[in-house]
Design an enzyme around this catalytic site. Structure first.
Site, mmCIF file in Angstrom:
data_model
loop_
_atom_site.group_PDB
_atom_site.id
_atom_site.type_symbol
_atom_site.label_atom_id
_atom_site.label_comp_id
_atom_site.label_asym_id
_atom_site.label_seq_id
_atom_site.Cartn_x
_atom_site.Cartn_y
_atom_site.Cartn_z
ATOM 1 N N TYR A 143 35.084 30.557 39.024
ATOM 2 C CA TYR A 143 34.811 30.900 37.622
ATOM 3 C C TYR A 143 36.066 31.481 36.984
ATOM 4 O O TYR A 143 36.858 32.132 37.646
ATOM 5 C CB TYR A 143 33.631 31.866 37.459
ATOM 6 C CG TYR A 143 33.679 33.144 38.271
ATOM 7 C CD1 TYR A 143 33.308 33.165 39.608
ATOM 8 C CD2 TYR A 143 34.060 34.359 37.690
ATOM 9 C CE1 TYR A 143 33.321 34.343 40.347
ATOM 10 C CE2 TYR A 143 34.063 35.543 38.420
ATOM 11 C CZ TYR A 143 33.699 35.526 39.751
ATOM 12 O OH TYR A 143 33.713 36.683 40.485
ATOM 13 N N HIS A 170 38.455 48.297 42.904
ATOM 14 C CA HIS A 170 38.055 46.886 42.988
ATOM 15 C C HIS A 170 38.400 46.313 44.372
ATOM 16 O O HIS A 170 37.565 45.701 45.035
ATOM 17 C CB HIS A 170 38.779 46.106 41.882
ATOM 18 C CG HIS A 170 38.776 44.625 42.080
ATOM 19 N ND1 HIS A 170 37.740 43.836 41.681
ATOM 20 C CD2 HIS A 170 39.692 43.799 42.659
ATOM 21 C CE1 HIS A 170 38.011 42.584 42.008
ATOM 22 N NE2 HIS A 170 39.184 42.530 42.589
HETATM 23 C C1 VOV Z 1 36.965 39.285 48.817
HETATM 24 C C2 VOV Z 1 36.943 39.953 47.710
HETATM 25 C C3 VOV Z 1 38.064 40.513 46.911
HETATM 26 C C4 VOV Z 1 39.113 41.328 47.316
HETATM 27 C C5 VOV Z 1 39.397 41.858 48.703
HETATM 28 C C6 VOV Z 1 39.910 41.588 46.134
HETATM 29 C C7 VOV Z 1 41.043 42.409 46.123
HETATM 30 C C8 VOV Z 1 41.899 42.463 45.030
HETATM 31 C C9 VOV Z 1 43.113 43.248 44.985
HETATM 32 C C10 VOV Z 1 43.608 44.154 46.117
HETATM 33 C C11 VOV Z 1 43.716 43.015 43.764
HETATM 34 C C12 VOV Z 1 45.025 43.632 43.243
HETATM 35 C C13 VOV Z 1 46.227 43.072 43.902
HETATM 36 C C14 VOV Z 1 46.317 41.573 43.781
HETATM 37 O O1 VOV Z 1 46.130 40.934 44.826
HETATM 38 O O2 VOV Z 1 46.511 41.072 42.687
HETATM 39 C C15 VOV Z 1 42.888 42.080 43.070
HETATM 40 C C16 VOV Z 1 43.208 41.550 41.814
HETATM 41 C C17 VOV Z 1 42.281 40.851 41.056
HETATM 42 N N1 VOV Z 1 40.987 40.537 41.389
HETATM 43 FE FE1 VOV Z 1 40.126 40.816 43.193
HETATM 44 N N2 VOV Z 1 39.359 40.929 45.052
HETATM 45 C C18 VOV Z 1 38.217 40.283 45.485
HETATM 46 C C19 VOV Z 1 37.317 39.525 44.730
HETATM 47 C C20 VOV Z 1 37.434 39.423 43.357
HETATM 48 C C21 VOV Z 1 36.403 38.919 42.473
HETATM 49 C C22 VOV Z 1 35.024 38.498 42.915
HETATM 50 C C23 VOV Z 1 36.892 38.943 41.193
HETATM 51 C C24 VOV Z 1 36.150 38.611 39.922
HETATM 52 C C25 VOV Z 1 35.657 39.877 39.235
HETATM 53 C C26 VOV Z 1 34.176 40.041 39.250
HETATM 54 O O3 VOV Z 1 33.713 41.181 38.975
HETATM 55 O O4 VOV Z 1 33.455 39.075 39.494
HETATM 56 C C27 VOV Z 1 38.232 39.401 41.266
HETATM 57 C C28 VOV Z 1 39.083 39.482 40.176
HETATM 58 C C29 VOV Z 1 40.403 39.916 40.311
HETATM 59 C C30 VOV Z 1 41.375 39.820 39.251
HETATM 60 C C31 VOV Z 1 41.110 39.177 37.897
HETATM 61 C C32 VOV Z 1 42.537 40.379 39.713
HETATM 62 C C33 VOV Z 1 43.843 40.508 38.919
HETATM 63 C C34 VOV Z 1 43.658 41.603 37.909
HETATM 64 C C35 VOV Z 1 44.891 42.090 37.211
HETATM 65 O O5 VOV Z 1 44.715 42.740 36.157
HETATM 66 O O6 VOV Z 1 46.013 41.835 37.655
HETATM 67 N N3 VOV Z 1 38.534 39.720 42.576
HETATM 68 N N4 VOV Z 1 41.786 41.777 43.821
#
Ligand code: VOV
Length: 247
Positions: A143, A170
Site C-alpha cells: 500500500y 514505530h
Molecule cells: C516489520 C515491521 C516494520 C519494522 C521493523 C519497521 C521499522 C522501521 C524503522 C526502524 C524505520 C526508520 C528507519 C528506516 O529504516 O527508514 C522505518 C521507517 C518507515 N516505516 Fe517502518 N517498519 C515496519 C513496518 C512498517 C509499516 C507496516 C509501515 C506502514 C505504516 C502503518 O501504520 O501501516 C511502515 C512505514 C514506514 C515509513 C513510511 C517509514 C519512513 C518514514 C520516514 O519519515 O522516513 N513501516 N520503519
C-alpha cells in the site's frame, strides 16, 4: 526549524499489477495460449537470472480481490531498467490479455533517524537493505502512504528530533513482528502519487492485519499516516504460471 532527514536510497522498485481478460483468454486458441505462456515464462526466467546475478530482484504473485489478478514485482539499480522490463512485458503475447489496473514506482529508502555511525557504502547490512532480494515468503501486502499535513498534525512542520522519537517507537512495534513480517519501505516523493510505498512479506496473511492494526496505535501512524489502497498477493513460482493461467 524542521529539516529533512537524510535518506539512503537504493534500488528502484516497480509494482506492476495486471488484470487478466479471462473472456478473451478463454476464446484464444490452445496454440495462442501456449505461445503466450511460454513467452512470458521466458521473460520471467530472464528476470530470475538478473536476481541470480545480484543485479536486481523479482517476485511473481497472484492478487486477491477485484483490484488486480497478478503482480510482477521487480527491483533494479536504475529506473530505466524498470521502464525497459515493463515495456518488454507489454510487448509479449500475454499482454494482449492483460490490462494494468495499477502500478507504483519508488526507490528503496532508509531514513537516518537512527543512524549508528556506520558507513552506508561499505556496511553489508545496510547494503543488503538498500539492494534487497525479495523474501521468498508466501504473501505480499502493498500500500502507498503519505504523512499528514493538517493543522497541528503536520509531519513536515515537526522537528527532526521529534520525528525521530516517533520513528523509534514505530521501529519498536515493527520489531515485535521479526520472523513474521518483513518490510521494504520505498520513497516515492516526486516519483509517484504518494510519498512512500509499504511492501510487507509474511508466511501468514493474518500477520499483516495484526501488525498494521497494532501500528495504528503508534503516534506516528495514529496522527500522521494516510493510506492508499491495499493489495494482497500470494507468491508463485515461475513454473506455476501455466497452472495460474489454466482455463
Ligand atoms: C516489520 C515491521 C516494520 C519494522 C521493523 C519497521 C521499522 C522501521 C524503522 C526502524 C524505520 C526508520 C528507519 C528506516 O529504516 O527508514 C522505518 C521507517 C518507515 N516505516 Fe517502518 N517498519 C515496519 C513496518 C512498517 C509499516 C507496516 C509501515 C506502514 C505504516 C502503518 O501504520 O501501516 C511502515 C512505514 C514506514 C515509513 C513510511 C517509514 C519512513 C518514514 C520516514 O519519515 O522516513 N513501516 N520503519
Amino acid at each position: 526549524m524542521p529539516e529533512a532527514v537524510e535518506t539512503l536510497d537504493g534500488w528502484y522498485m516497480l509494482h506492476d499489477f495486471r488484470q487478466v481478460d479471462w473472456t478473451a483468454w478463454k476464446k484464444a486458441s490452445t496454440e495462442e495460449r501456449e505461445q503466450a505462456i511460454s513467452e512470458l515464462n521466458h521473460l520471467m526466467a530472464s528476470w530470475q537470472d538478473v536476481e541470480s546475478d545480484k543485479q536486481g530482484s523479482f517476485g511473481f504473485y497472484t492478487v486477491v480481490g477485484h483490484k488486480a489478478d497478478l503482480l510482477f514485482l521487480n527491483v533494479r539499480p536504475t529506473m530505466e531498467e524498470l521502464t525497459e522490463l515493463e515495456t518488454a512485458l507489454n510487448k509479449t503475447k500475454m499482454a494482449e490479455f492483460f490490462t494494468q489496473p495499477y502500478s507504483y514506482v519508488s526507490v528503496v529508502e532508509l531514513s537516518t533517524y537512527m543512524a549508528q555511525g556506520k558507513d552506508p557504502d561499505t556496511d553489508p547490512e545496510i547494503q543488503a537493505r538498500l539492494k534487497p532480494i525479495l523474501p521468498k515468503w508466501n504473501h505480499v501486502c502493498f500500500y502507498p502512504m503519505d504523512k499528514r499535513r493538517d493543522g497541528d498534525d503536520n509531519w513536515y512542520m515537526m522537528s527532526k528530533e521529534d520525528r525521530g522519537k516517533l520513528m523509534y517507537t514505530h521501529g519498536m512495534t515493527g520489531r515485535k513482528y521479526a520472523g513474521h513480517v518483513r518490510q521494504i519501505i520505498t520513497g516515492s516523493q516526486g516519483l509517484d502519487d504518494w510519498e512512500w510505498g509499504v511492501t510487507l512479506f509474511a508466511h501468514d496473511t493474518l500477520q499483516f492485519k495484526k501488525l498494521i492494526y497494532e501500528m495504528r496505535f503508534d503516534e506516528v501512524s495514529a496522527r500522521f499516516a494516510e493510506f492508499g489502497s491495499f493489495y494482497i498477493g500470494h507468491r508463485k513460482e515461475r513454473e506455476e504460471l501455466e497452472k495460474v493461467m489454466h482455463v
